[in-house]
Design a protein around this motif. Structure first.
Motif, short mmCIF file in Angstrom:
data_model
loop_
_atom_site.label_atom_id
_atom_site.label_comp_id
_atom_site.label_asym_id
_atom_site.label_seq_id
_atom_site.Cartn_x
_atom_site.Cartn_y
_atom_site.Cartn_z
N GLU A 81 0.93 -1.24 -0.22
CA GLU A 81 -0.03 0.06 0.12
C GLU A 81 0.82 1.51 0.08
OE1 GLU A 81 -0.35 -2.45 1.94
OE2 GLU A 81 -2.52 -3.03 2.55
N TYR B 78 -5.17 10.74 -1.33
CA TYR B 78 -4.29 9.96 -0.13
C TYR B 78 -5.43 9.72 0.96
CZ TYR B 78 -0.57 12.24 -2.63
OH TYR B 78 0.52 12.67 -3.53
N GLU B 81 -6.96 6.20 1.63
CA GLU B 81 -6.04 5.35 1.45
C GLU B 81 -5.43 5.00 2.95
OE1 GLU B 81 -6.27 7.22 -0.85
OE2 GLU B 81 -5.37 6.17 -2.63
#
Lengths: 113, 113
Positions: A81, B78, B81
């Motif tokens: 990730e 971002y 995530e």
DNA sequence: TACGTATTTAGCAATATGGCTAAATGTAGA
DNA sequence: TCTACATTTAGCCATATTGCTAAATACGTA
């Protein structure tokens, strides 16, 4: 938690993120990164040590040289990730794109990659 | 790059990660987090400011209280995530699990959530 | 063995970080 | 207005971080 913090710390400095970004292009030796980034060799060495401690890179010694590569194939928690986030982060960073161009020119000039 | 670094820095301290983990349970006011974590109020306040600056949390003022919530619905780069990584990171952290239990007990005792 | 090259380790200086307390700010209610 | 309470801001201190240079280490070759 500790492993996660080691990763976020590794990614919390732009110099390290850019070094890791260069490694997206493939394995590099310390001297290549020094030449491209123009930081002192011990500075780069220490950044790479921290990345390796975080499980982000692997070192391969070959004679006097040490080659580092991204842990793209790691199955450790978080790593895949973070590498995916790394790609996104560097693609829009002007400073990184300049370093990458410089690396490509270097590769072409030395003709040994 | 700058936005990315702000996020990785926000996540590079275990206290902040745990605070963000508590916010996975829903909106909380500063005083709740202070009570659960037993850090001084200014310490918590500063951590929350940093998270808000990084786009990870939103503040909602209501009278004397300020309620913070995770930016779970943010479409900023971002963020989703990182919140996904946050969930993984706190689930295996013993210290966090204790804090979360404490929060649940607090919610039950005060009966006002 | 001795030398040259690549890298790492050690140690220094400037800056950033994360805890604290004290003071300032903002709001609600007597 | 005054008081009480929640929060933020300011400033202090200890520690961590990131750059550097100098010294130590490792390796290949004369």
């Amino acid at each position: 938690m500790h492993d996660f913090i080691k990763l976020t710390k590794a990614f919390s400095d732009p110099t390290r993120v850019r070094i890791l970004g260069l490694l997206l292009e493939g394995e590099l030796c310390v001297c290549n990164i020094v030449e491209v980034t123009e930081f002192a060799q011990p500075t780069i060495s220490r950044h790479l040590k921290q990345c390796t401690d975080a499980g982000l890179t692997f070192a391969r010694k070959a004679g006097g040289w040490t080659h580092y590569r991204l842990a793209t194939d790691s199955t450790e928690k978080y790593i895949a990730e973070f590498i995916s986030l790394l790609k996104q982060a560097v693609e829009t960073d002007k400073t990184f794109l300049e370093l990458r161009s410089k690396l490509h020119a270097l590769k072409k000039a030395k003709n040994i990659f």
